[in-house]
Scaffold this motif. Structure first.
Motif, PDB file in Angstrom:
ATOM      1  N   GLU A 193     -41.506  60.010-111.252  1.00 43.39           N
ATOM      2  CA  GLU A 193     -42.455  59.150-111.958  1.00 43.39           C
ATOM      3  C   GLU A 193     -42.076  59.101-113.430  1.00 43.39           C
ATOM      4  N   GLN A 194     -41.812  57.887-113.932  1.00 38.87           N
ATOM      5  CA  GLN A 194     -41.438  57.752-115.334  1.00 38.87           C
ATOM      6  C   GLN A 194     -42.551  58.272-116.229  1.00 38.87           C
ATOM      7  N   GLN A 195     -42.150  59.000-117.271  1.00 30.21           N
ATOM      8  CA  GLN A 195     -43.118  59.611-118.179  1.00 30.21           C
ATOM      9  C   GLN A 195     -42.850  59.145-119.598  1.00 30.21           C
ATOM     10  N   SER A 196     -43.920  58.907-120.343  1.00 31.87           N
ATOM     11  CA  SER A 196     -43.790  58.478-121.737  1.00 31.87           C
ATOM     12  C   SER A 196     -44.671  59.354-122.621  1.00 31.87           C
ATOM     13  N   ARG A 197     -44.278  59.462-123.865  1.00 34.87           N
ATOM     14  CA  ARG A 197     -45.036  60.229-124.846  1.00 34.87           C
ATOM     15  C   ARG A 197     -44.819  59.580-126.213  1.00 34.87           C
ATOM     16  N   ARG A 198     -45.704  59.890-127.143  1.00 36.10           N
ATOM     17  CA  ARG A 198     -45.630  59.317-128.485  1.00 36.10           C
ATOM     18  C   ARG A 198     -45.080  60.362-129.452  1.00 36.10           C
ATOM     19  N   GLU A 199     -44.153  59.932-130.317  1.00 38.49           N
ATOM     20  CA  GLU A 199     -43.583  60.809-131.322  1.00 38.49           C
ATOM     21  C   GLU A 199     -43.531  60.075-132.655  1.00 38.49           C
ATOM     22  N   ARG A 200     -43.619  60.833-133.737  1.00 41.78           N
ATOM     23  CA  ARG A 200     -43.511  60.246-135.070  1.00 41.78           C
ATOM     24  C   ARG A 200     -42.071  60.388-135.555  1.00 41.78           C
ATOM     25  N   ILE A 201     -41.431  59.271-135.857  1.00 41.35           N
ATOM     26  CA  ILE A 201     -40.050  59.253-136.337  1.00 41.35           C
ATOM     27  C   ILE A 201     -40.001  58.415-137.606  1.00 41.35           C
ATOM     28  N   GLY A 202     -39.639  59.055-138.712  1.00 42.71           N
ATOM     29  CA  GLY A 202     -39.545  58.336-139.972  1.00 42.71           C
ATOM     30  C   GLY A 202     -40.854  57.726-140.412  1.00 42.71           C
ATOM     31  N   GLY A 203     -41.957  58.402-140.149  1.00 40.04           N
ATOM     32  CA  GLY A 203     -43.253  57.907-140.569  1.00 40.04           C
ATOM     33  C   GLY A 203     -43.830  56.828-139.662  1.00 40.04           C
ATOM     34  N   LYS A 204     -43.131  56.515-138.571  1.00 42.63           N
ATOM     35  CA  LYS A 204     -43.598  55.490-137.652  1.00 42.63           C
ATOM     36  C   LYS A 204     -43.731  56.082-136.251  1.00 42.63           C
ATOM     37  N   ILE A 205     -44.780  55.688-135.551  1.00 45.83           N
ATOM     38  CA  ILE A 205     -44.999  56.174-134.197  1.00 45.83           C
ATOM     39  C   ILE A 205     -44.109  55.390-133.228  1.00 45.83           C
ATOM     40  N   ALA A 206     -43.324  56.119-132.437  1.00 51.18           N
ATOM     41  CA  ALA A 206     -42.465  55.505-131.420  1.00 51.18           C
ATOM     42  C   ALA A 206     -42.835  56.060-130.053  1.00 51.18           C
ATOM     43  N   THR A 207     -42.493  55.318-129.011  1.00 49.42           N
ATOM     44  CA  THR A 207     -42.727  55.756-127.635  1.00 49.42           C
ATOM     45  C   THR A 207     -41.428  56.287-127.056  1.00 49.42           C
ATOM     46  N   VAL A 208     -41.459  57.492-126.510  1.00 52.58           N
ATOM     47  CA  VAL A 208     -40.293  58.083-125.858  1.00 52.58           C
ATOM     48  C   VAL A 208     -40.522  57.999-124.354  1.00 52.58           C
ATOM     49  N   LEU A 209     -39.635  57.327-123.656  1.00 55.18           N
ATOM     50  CA  LEU A 209     -39.786  57.081-122.221  1.00 55.18           C
ATOM     51  C   LEU A 209     -38.627  57.705-121.459  1.00 55.18           C
ATOM     52  N   ASP A 210     -38.940  58.620-120.544  1.00 53.44           N
ATOM     53  CA  ASP A 210     -37.935  59.153-119.617  1.00 53.44           C
ATOM     54  C   ASP A 210     -37.860  58.195-118.435  1.00 53.44           C
ATOM     55  N   PHE A 211     -36.751  57.457-118.326  1.00 56.91           N
ATOM     56  CA  PHE A 211     -36.717  56.350-117.360  1.00 56.91           C
ATOM     57  C   PHE A 211     -35.740  56.539-116.204  1.00 56.91           C
ATOM     58  N   ASP A 212     -34.906  57.585-116.241  1.00 59.79           N
ATOM     59  CA  ASP A 212     -33.965  57.768-115.137  1.00 59.79           C
ATOM     60  C   ASP A 212     -33.519  59.226-115.082  1.00 59.79           C
ATOM     61  N   LYS A 213     -33.258  59.706-113.829  1.00 61.64           N
ATOM     62  CA  LYS A 213     -32.718  61.051-113.625  1.00 61.64           C
ATOM     63  C   LYS A 213     -31.629  60.981-112.573  1.00 61.64           C
ATOM     64  N   ARG A 214     -30.551  61.732-112.800  1.00 60.33           N
ATOM     65  CA  ARG A 214     -29.423  61.776-111.872  1.00 60.33           C
ATOM     66  C   ARG A 214     -29.068  63.223-111.567  1.00 60.33           C
ATOM     67  N   LEU A 215     -28.840  63.483-110.282  1.00 62.53           N
ATOM     68  CA  LEU A 215     -28.361  64.799-109.852  1.00 62.53           C
ATOM     69  C   LEU A 215     -26.850  64.726-109.692  1.00 62.53           C
ATOM     70  N   ILE A 216     -26.145  65.643-110.330  1.00 61.26           N
ATOM     71  CA  ILE A 216     -24.691  65.681-110.310  1.00 61.26           C
ATOM     72  C   ILE A 216     -24.240  67.028-109.747  1.00 61.26           C
ATOM     73  N   ILE A 217     -23.365  66.995-108.737  1.00 62.13           N
ATOM     74  CA  ILE A 217     -22.788  68.227-108.200  1.00 62.13           C
ATOM     75  C   ILE A 217     -21.264  68.101-108.252  1.00 62.13           C
ATOM     76  N   PRO A 218     -20.608  68.840-109.141  1.00 68.34           N
ATOM     77  CA  PRO A 218     -19.143  68.740-109.276  1.00 68.34           C
ATOM     78  C   PRO A 218     -18.425  69.496-108.170  1.00 68.34           C
ATOM     79  N   ASN A 219     -17.283  68.958-107.765  1.00 68.88           N
ATOM     80  CA  ASN A 219     -16.481  69.578-106.706  1.00 68.88           C
ATOM     81  C   ASN A 219     -15.199  70.223-107.220  1.00 68.88           C
ATOM     82  N   LYS A 220     -14.865  69.972-108.498  1.00 68.18           N
ATOM     83  CA  LYS A 220     -13.639  70.542-109.056  1.00 68.18           C
ATOM     84  C   LYS A 220     -13.908  71.035-110.472  1.00 68.18           C
TER      85      LYS A 220
END
Length: 414
Positions: A193-220
């Protein structure tokens, strides 16, 4: 009579105009909205032709990524009795690297003939690299960061990549233009489930959205990551104009952000490797289940040999069963249930065997050993399954007697 003459007049006029349109020379042209662009700056390439029908084949767009398209349109005009027709195919592109590149011609195949458009030359300049900082960019509608769950893992140990976007404006339709392209890995997009949160960056409120996740399993072993990915999104921007109620008019513009996959060290498994090791890595168990250890002569035994837990199930193989003497062993049924999550790949793989007794008496299901690399302990671990005694009773079978040469006896049934 006059109505019929008028009807025929327009019919002949239409035939004449259509014939003149077909007879005109076929033209195929290419044009670009810009000939000099930034590295993450989208631009449009349009192919136009004046011929109906035929197959319009675009070039490969080497050194570029198609952000959106193709968008097709066509138009027919009649001006002062002269008919003209045009159709267009438009792509929105973004460059993959800096330099000066040529876009090859498009090809139109019609009535056995081929026509080519002109080439386009595009200069790609160094764009401003957007680093995560405490200042808000002046023009960027969003930024993207890629975070790795671990900085170093063993071969076969899972890694989770989290794609997080910082939205400075209203943004929709976030999309990766190309998936991470790794060699010798298992890659699986995770459902979450995509999750969002609010953060202050440079005096301005921005929305941080986690929009994708990938599972990686290396073989070498080696180093994973370091490559850049491009993510597109549609950003709401002011037009500089206002409506009747003095409210600012907005428009949606497509933007492209670049994010770098962090480097992860893939460590080789320790050497020397045990002789019985076959490549299984994780937190695993080897289980042998016997439906019953005492049967009548006309009954059978179900035996399951299973690997379960969390590990590199994409490459794990269930070991072969060492069968007991005195039984017919049928081809096994394969069962598996695998789940992908942030904790890695969890589930089981098993072989289900059917054992049918040949003789009555007591028989030994031999001891088995299986070795895997335990990522939690960072060491090889050997699981030992102790031998099990199977008892067959009843009058349907005779007792087994070994042959003189020590080989297994043939089936003897009464």
């Amino acid at each position: 009579m006059e109505k019929k003459i008028g009807k025929y007049y327009w019919l002949w006029a239409f035939i004449f105009l259509a014939t003149s349109l077909v007879a005109q020379e076929v033209q195929l042209t290419a044009r670009s909205s810009r000939t000099s662009v930034g590295l993450d700056e989208p631009f449009r390439v349009t192919f136009s032709c004046n011929a109906r029908g035929g197959d319009l084949i675009p070039p490969s767009f080497e050194h570029f990524i198609v952000v959106s398209g193709p968008y097709s349109s066509q138009q027919t005009q009649i001006i002062n009795g002269s008919m003209s027709f045009s159709r267009e195919l438009t792509y929105q592109l973004v460059a993959q690297e800096e330099g000066t590149f040529t876009i090859d011609p498009a090809t139109l195949k019609i009535k056995g003939k081929e026509f080519q458009s002109n080439r386009l030359t595009i200069e790609v300049k160094t764009g401003v690299r957007k680093e995560r900082s405490q200042s808000v960019p002046k023009s960027a509608g969003f930024e993207v960061d890629i975070l790795s769950s671990k900085k170093a893992v063993y071969v076969g140990e899972p890694i989770v990549l989290l794609f997080s976007a910082t939205l400075f404006e209203q943004v929709r339709d976030l999309n990766m233009l190309q998936a991470p392209n790794f060699e010798n890995v298992l890659q699986q997009q995770l459902e979450f489930e995509q999750q969002s949160r609010r953060e202050r960056i440079g005096g301005k409120i921005a929305t941080v959205l986690d929009f994708d996740k990938r599972l990686i399993i290396p073989n070498k072993p080696g180093t994973l990551g370091g490559q850049e990915l491009k993510i597109t999104g549609t950003v709401q921007k002011p037009t500089g104009q206002r409506d009747f109620f003095n409210m600012p008019l907005m428009r949606w513009e497509q933007e492209v952000a670049t994010a770098k996959i962090p480097a992860v060290k893939i460590k080789p498994l320790p050497t020397p490797q045990p002789s019985g090791f076959s490549g299984a890595v994780g937190e695993l168990k080897l289980v042998r289940e016997v439906s019953r250890t005492s049967v009548n002569g006309d009954e059978s035994i179900t035996l399951k040999l299973r690997i379960e837990g969390a590990g590199n199930f994409n490459t794990i193989s269930v070991p072969e069963l060492i069968p007991p003497q005195g039984f017919d062993l049928y081809d096994p049924k394969f069962n598996e249930k695998i789940r992908y999550s942030e904790r890695g790949v969890r589930g089981f793989k098993e072989f289900e065997y059917l054992l049918v007794p040949q003789f009555k008496g007591q028989f030994i299901l031999p001891q088995m050993e299986w070795t895997f690399f335990n990522t939690k302990k960072e060491a090889y671990e050997t699981i030992t399954l102790e031998e099990t005694t199977l008892t067959v009773t009843g009058d349907a079978l005779v007792e087994a007697e070994p042959n003189n040469d020590g080989t297994s006896p043939k089936i003897q049934r009464e």
